[in-house]
Each structure stands twice: as C-alpha cells, then as structure tokens.
Scaffold this motif. Structure first.
Motif, PDB file in Angstrom:
ATOM      1  N   ALA A 199       5.027  22.899  -5.579  1.00 32.39           N
ATOM      2  CA  ALA A 199       5.474  21.525  -6.339  1.00 32.39           C
ATOM      3  C   ALA A 199       5.776  20.478  -5.041  1.00 32.39           C
ATOM      4  CB  ALA A 199       6.483  21.619  -7.328  1.00 32.39           C
ATOM      5  N   ILE A 200       5.319  19.143  -5.632  1.00 34.20           N
ATOM      6  CA  ILE A 200       5.909  18.266  -4.963  1.00 34.20           C
ATOM      7  C   ILE A 200       6.844  17.296  -5.771  1.00 34.20           C
ATOM      8  CG2 ILE A 200       3.902  18.088  -3.207  1.00 34.20           C
ATOM      9  CD1 ILE A 200       2.624  15.782  -5.043  1.00 34.20           C
ATOM     10  N   PHE A 201       7.712  16.690  -4.993  1.00 37.76           N
ATOM     11  CA  PHE A 201       8.593  15.918  -5.649  1.00 37.76           C
ATOM     12  C   PHE A 201       8.342  14.471  -5.057  1.00 37.76           C
ATOM     13  CE2 PHE A 201      10.542  19.964  -5.824  1.00 37.76           C
ATOM     14  CZ  PHE A 201      10.796  20.250  -6.909  1.00 37.76           C
ATOM     15  N   SER A 202       7.536  13.847  -5.644  1.00 35.49           N
ATOM     16  CA  SER A 202       6.894  12.719  -4.956  1.00 35.49           C
ATOM     17  C   SER A 202       7.691  11.451  -4.715  1.00 35.49           C
ATOM     18  CB  SER A 202       5.539  12.482  -5.610  1.00 35.49           C
ATOM     19  OG  SER A 202       5.724  12.203  -7.133  1.00 35.49           O
ATOM     20  N   GLY A 203       8.868  11.296  -5.351  1.00 32.22           N
ATOM     21  CA  GLY A 203       9.644  10.000  -5.285  1.00 32.22           C
ATOM     22  C   GLY A 203       8.748   8.885  -5.928  1.00 32.22           C
ATOM     23  N   ASP A 204       8.785   7.717  -5.188  1.00 32.32           N
ATOM     24  CA  ASP A 204       7.869   6.579  -5.756  1.00 32.32           C
ATOM     25  C   ASP A 204       6.708   6.373  -5.034  1.00 32.32           C
ATOM     26  OD1 ASP A 204      10.215   6.036  -7.058  1.00 32.32           O
ATOM     27  OD2 ASP A 204      10.181   4.148  -6.635  1.00 32.32           O
ATOM     28  N   THR A 205       6.193   7.182  -4.233  1.00 37.55           N
ATOM     29  CA  THR A 205       4.882   7.519  -3.437  1.00 37.55           C
ATOM     30  C   THR A 205       3.736   7.945  -4.637  1.00 37.55           C
ATOM     31  OG1 THR A 205       5.660   8.233  -1.524  1.00 37.55           O
ATOM     32  CG2 THR A 205       3.441   8.638  -1.824  1.00 37.55           C
ATOM     33  N   LEU A 206       3.774   8.848  -5.512  1.00 36.02           N
ATOM     34  CA  LEU A 206       3.040   9.162  -6.433  1.00 36.02           C
ATOM     35  C   LEU A 206       3.627   9.317  -7.789  1.00 36.02           C
ATOM     36  CD1 LEU A 206       0.089  10.039  -7.519  1.00 36.02           C
ATOM     37  CD2 LEU A 206       0.621  12.080  -6.543  1.00 36.02           C
ATOM     38  N   PHE A 207       3.175   8.541  -8.889  1.00 31.46           N
ATOM     39  CA  PHE A 207       3.659   8.808 -10.117  1.00 31.46           C
ATOM     40  C   PHE A 207       2.607   9.412 -10.809  1.00 31.46           C
ATOM     41  CE2 PHE A 207       5.947   4.450  -9.150  1.00 31.46           C
ATOM     42  CZ  PHE A 207       7.087   4.968  -8.798  1.00 31.46           C
ATOM     43  N   LEU A 208       2.690   9.387 -12.181  1.00 32.06           N
ATOM     44  CA  LEU A 208       1.722  10.141 -13.096  1.00 32.06           C
ATOM     45  C   LEU A 208       1.259   8.928 -13.839  1.00 32.06           C
ATOM     46  CD1 LEU A 208       3.426  12.913 -15.030  1.00 32.06           C
ATOM     47  CD2 LEU A 208       2.660  12.716 -12.549  1.00 32.06           C
ATOM     48  N   GLY A 209      -0.305   8.852 -13.304  1.00 28.91           N
ATOM     49  CA  GLY A 209      -0.964   7.351 -13.624  1.00 28.91           C
ATOM     50  C   GLY A 209      -0.832   6.338 -12.656  1.00 28.91           C
ATOM     51  N   ASP A 210      -0.043   6.409 -11.765  1.00 28.74           N
ATOM     52  CA  ASP A 210      -0.071   5.150 -10.811  1.00 28.74           C
ATOM     53  C   ASP A 210       0.588   5.587  -9.575  1.00 28.74           C
ATOM     54  OD1 ASP A 210      -0.157   2.369  -9.998  1.00 28.74           O
ATOM     55  OD2 ASP A 210       1.524   1.942 -11.611  1.00 28.74           O
ATOM     56  N   VAL A 211       0.826   4.663  -8.667  1.00 24.16           N
ATOM     57  CA  VAL A 211       1.598   4.794  -7.344  1.00 24.16           C
ATOM     58  C   VAL A 211       2.542   3.895  -7.173  1.00 24.16           C
ATOM     59  CG1 VAL A 211      -0.314   5.890  -6.187  1.00 24.16           C
ATOM     60  CG2 VAL A 211      -0.239   3.414  -6.179  1.00 24.16           C
ATOM     61  N   GLY A 212       3.441   4.123  -6.315  1.00 27.12           N
ATOM     62  CA  GLY A 212       4.709   3.067  -6.127  1.00 27.12           C
ATOM     63  C   GLY A 212       4.220   1.873  -5.684  1.00 27.12           C
ATOM     64  N   ARG A 213       4.842   0.632  -6.065  1.00 24.28           N
ATOM     65  CA  ARG A 213       4.445  -0.383  -5.945  1.00 24.28           C
ATOM     66  C   ARG A 213       4.611  -0.867  -4.218  1.00 24.28           C
ATOM     67  NH1 ARG A 213       7.354  -4.289  -9.530  1.00 24.28           N
ATOM     68  NH2 ARG A 213       6.553  -5.904  -8.157  1.00 24.28           N
ATOM     69  N   PRO A 214       3.702  -1.590  -3.423  1.00 27.89           N
ATOM     70  CA  PRO A 214       3.962  -1.600  -2.177  1.00 27.89           C
ATOM     71  C   PRO A 214       4.326  -2.880  -1.578  1.00 27.89           C
ATOM     72  CG  PRO A 214       1.673  -2.039  -2.512  1.00 27.89           C
ATOM     73  CD  PRO A 214       2.588  -1.871  -3.987  1.00 27.89           C
TER      74      PRO A 214
END
Length: 468
Positions: free
Chosen positions: A128-143
C-alpha cells in the motif's frame, strides 16, 4: 498487520493507524489525540513513529501532542524544516514497525517536503501507499500552495509533481492500495472521488492526471480550473511547522460557560466575534445581533477557516447545549484556539433574559416562485461549478468564499434574494451581510435543490458580469 483508515468527513481527511506485532505507526493524525491513545491502549501496542506526509495546510495535525504523550518521534520527508525535533528522512529510507516496513518516497510538487509512504508487508511485498496530498483518488494535490516557500511558479511545481508521480508512483504494482490524505470535499484538490480507498491500477485507468500523455499536458490540466486556496491555509501551515499550544490546554481554556448577563460585555471588551453554530432553521428565527452563523452540522471547520481566516481572532460561541466541546474541538482542527467561552444555556438563555435579538427573513422555494419576476435580483452563493451546471435564470454568480470581494458592491436600497444549494451556505452569507448592515434581502430555504422543483426559470447561460 492491521491498517485502519480514520476518516473525518467534515474535513474530508484520512489519518491512518497501522499495527504490526506490538508496535504501531500513525500517519497524518488530527489535532485531538485521544482517539489514537485509546486505540493504542486497547490494542496494547506502543506507538513507534508518527509519519507526516507534508506540512498540512487545511488542518492542524496532532503530531506534536501525540509525540509528547507517547514519546514517538515525528517523521517528515526530505527537505522538511520544522521548528521542533523530528526525523528528517532520506529518500528511500526504511522504517520498521513490528515485522513490516515503511519506505519513504520523496514526491515533491504539492509541497517540497511531500512524501509518500510505501508499506511493505511481513512477506516483503509492497502492499500500500499512503500518498498524502501527492495522489488523491481521481486527482492530485494542488501545486500552487508552496510557490512562495519554494521560490517556484505553480507551473514549475506542477512539473515537479508530474516527475514525482511518473518516477515514484506510476512504476509501482497495479494491485497496491492507495490511501490518500483527503477525499471529495477537500479544497486540496478539484476533482476527487467520493471513495476513500482504491487500487493504484484503477487510478492509472481513471485518474485524469495519471492519464496525461506528457508533462506539458499534465501541467495544463492540473492547473485548469484551480480556484484560489482558502486564506487560512497559510496560517495552518505555520502552526504545523512552528508548533502550537496543547489541545488539552485549548479545550480547558475554551470550554468556559458565560452567562447571558456577562456575554455582551465580554464581547465588547475583547472584540470577540460571536459565532453561532446552530442550524440555519433555528438561527434565522432569532440570534444575537451581529453574530455569524456557521452551522456545526455541515462543513463547519473549513467554512470557519474560509470566512474568519485569522486563527488569532477571539471567538465567543453560541451553540446548542451539549455541543460546546465538539465545537471547540472542530475549531481547533483548523487552528482556531482562541475561544473565550460559550453562552451558558444557549440562545434560549439570551432570549429569556429579554436582550435584543435579530432575525433573517427566510421564505420557502414556493414563496420565492410566487414572488419571482423578471425584475427580481437573485444572488447564487454556490461554487462556480455548481452555478455553471444549472442556475436561476439571470441570477448573479457570487460564491460565498468571495463574499468580501462582492458584498461591498451591493445596493442596500434594492431588494435581492439569496440562495445556495440547500440553505447552509446562504445562511452564512446572510448572517455576514446582516452584520455589515446589508439587510434588504430574503434568503431562500432549501436553496437551488428545491428551487429547481418550482416554476422559477432556470438557465445554463453564462452569468451576468454587470455590477449589482
């Protein structure tokens, strides 16, 4: 091995509790630590590490209190520079918890220290990965949040995020489980799914950001339609990076009853904002003059942050009796620690004391339909995307989040109607306008969800740009 997702819906935030043998790790904890301490005691395990995926902007983490109470060290990814003692991990560094391992994958782009934690099970399998705000489900973190501290443009940060995803996340196995820090409703992304757990393989197929053909396309698509971040985000980052007062102290200092006789004097002496957390149906029928309504039964904490902004603002509470501790707790999650106390006995005690009360004029959608004409002025305080999907014909698009920009342009001599989707946000707006002396309006109960069932004409035309 046990993995528990502790999801807090009002913040759309996921914390994670991981146990192996007699050791545990917690990832991205919320401000109040009791739920985690209770789990540790129930399972009879020792907290070995507190992992932080990044310096959170939308909530205040419980990392400091949790570390002090358990002795567990706080772990950040590379380049993090907190103002307190922490382990600053190296890229690919391994941490052992019982007979499992957590590997640090530095994935900058959302912020420079952002990291994804890869869990390797007792058999050595990447699970598993705990992706924080790097990868969301359906999106990625705002840059766009780290531009100032990183001395980079949002385009450059988006490009960095693309490299992180392509080099660190996409090569991982499709069967890996993705545990993100946020879900739908969070302001940290724009296109998140309602689900809170998925496989990486499915995200590769369905997540628009992972399907872009090249970096240029990724940057363009990720930045397109990105709304301005809530103004309180920077203050939460500062608290997470610099430290804060213990939540236990905040709760003790804030959970103080104040009589109706003394309440007004405290407000005047301190300049406190009176925050009424009752539901809109109760608030509009009577409230303390100049108080602001943000209902507890809704996205309470994010709207407090967006509307009040300054976490140092002194606050006095008017709440349903018995909910005061919950209100204080949810305020603390977004850094609002300066609650001076609450109205003892709730609003009923104020009303029974014979003190002045105010009201908001609210009508049903059916009454609105009966009063509506071509000359009616209608203000829609929903988000732009909601408005664009469908709206009352000729209604003005004025998102609640931008109320400070558009409120001053209102003509108080001209009546207008105001609504949102269901009545929660429009009552926030109504209370703010009322406190500023703008009172020639009628708020619509049930919002657009009920208006669309009436004869009021609806349109998908681009909203008017002329001045109200």
């Amino acid at each position: 091995m046990k993995i528990e997702q502790i999801y807090t819906g009002c913040l759309a935030q996921g914390a994670y509790y991981i146990v192996s043998e007699k050791e545990a790790a917690i990832i991205d904890p919320l401000r109040e630590t009791k739920p985690y301490i209770d789990r540790l005691e129930k399972d009879g395990v020792k907290l070995k590490y507190i992992f932080e995926t990044h310096f959170h902007a939308d909530f205040v983490s419980g990392h400091l209190d949790l570390s002090k109470k358990t002795g567990a060290p706080i772990v950040y990814g590379p380049t993090a520079e907190p103002d307190f003692e922490a382990i600053i991990a190296e890229d690919n560094q391994i941490f052992e918890i019982g007979n499992i391992k957590i590997k640090v994958l530095h994935t900058p782009g959302h912020t420079m220290e952002s990291s994804t934690f890869l869990l390797i099970d007792e058999n050595g399998k990447e699970t598993a990965i705990f992706s924080g705000d790097t990868l969301f489900l359906g999106d990625v973190g705002r840059p766009d949040l780290a531009q100032k501290s990183a001395h980079m443009t949002q385009e450059e940060l988006a490009g960095l995020l693309y490299d992180s995803l392509q080099n660190k996340i996409v090569p991982l196995s499709d069967d890996i489980i993705v545990y993100p820090a946020h879900g739908a409703g969070s302001a940290c992304g724009k296109n998140m799914q309602k689900e809170t757990v998925d496989t990486l393989g499915n995200q590769k197929k369905t997540n628009y950001a992972l399907k872009q053909p090249n970096k240029e396309s990724f940057v363009r698509e990720v930045l397109d339609g990105l709304s301005a971040p809530p103004k309180y985000f920077g203050m939460n980052v500062a608290l997470n990076k610099g430290g804060y007062e213990s939540f236990d102290n905040v709760l003790h200092q804030s959970n103080q009853p104040i009589s109706a006789e003394d309440f007004e004097g405290v407000a005047e002496d301190t300049g406190a904002l009176v925050l009424d957390t009752r539901n809109a149906a109760d608030f509009h029928q009577g409230f303390i003059p100049n108080s602001i309504n943000i209902g507890l039964k809704g996205d309470f904490a994010p709207w407090v942050g967006a509307m009040i902004v300054d976490v140092h603002q002194p606050i006095l509470l008017v709440s349903d009796p018995g909910t005061e501790e919950e209100v204080i707790t949810r305020l603390s999650r977004v850094g609002f620690d300066h609650v001076l106390g609450y109205l003892e006995g709730g609003f009923e005690s104020w009303k029974n004391s014979g003190k002045e009360i105010d009201t908001i004029h609210r009508i049903s959608p059916q009454e609105f339909a009966a009063k509506f004409s071509d000359d009616s002025k209608v203000i829609d305080v929903r988000k732009e995307s909601e408005y664009d999907a469908a709206h009352v014909e000729k209604a003005y698009r004025r998102p609640l989040a931008d109320i400070n920009e558009w409120a001053n342009a209102l003509n108080n001599d001209e009546h207008f109607f105001i609504h949102c989707a269901g009545g929660y946000r429009s009552m926030i707006a109504a209370s703010i306008l009322n406190s500023r002396g703008i009172r020639n309006f009628t708020e619509i109960d049930g919002g657009f969800n009920k208006i669309k069932e009436t004869s009021v004409p609806k349109s998908n035309f681009v909203c008017q740009s002329k001045t109200l």
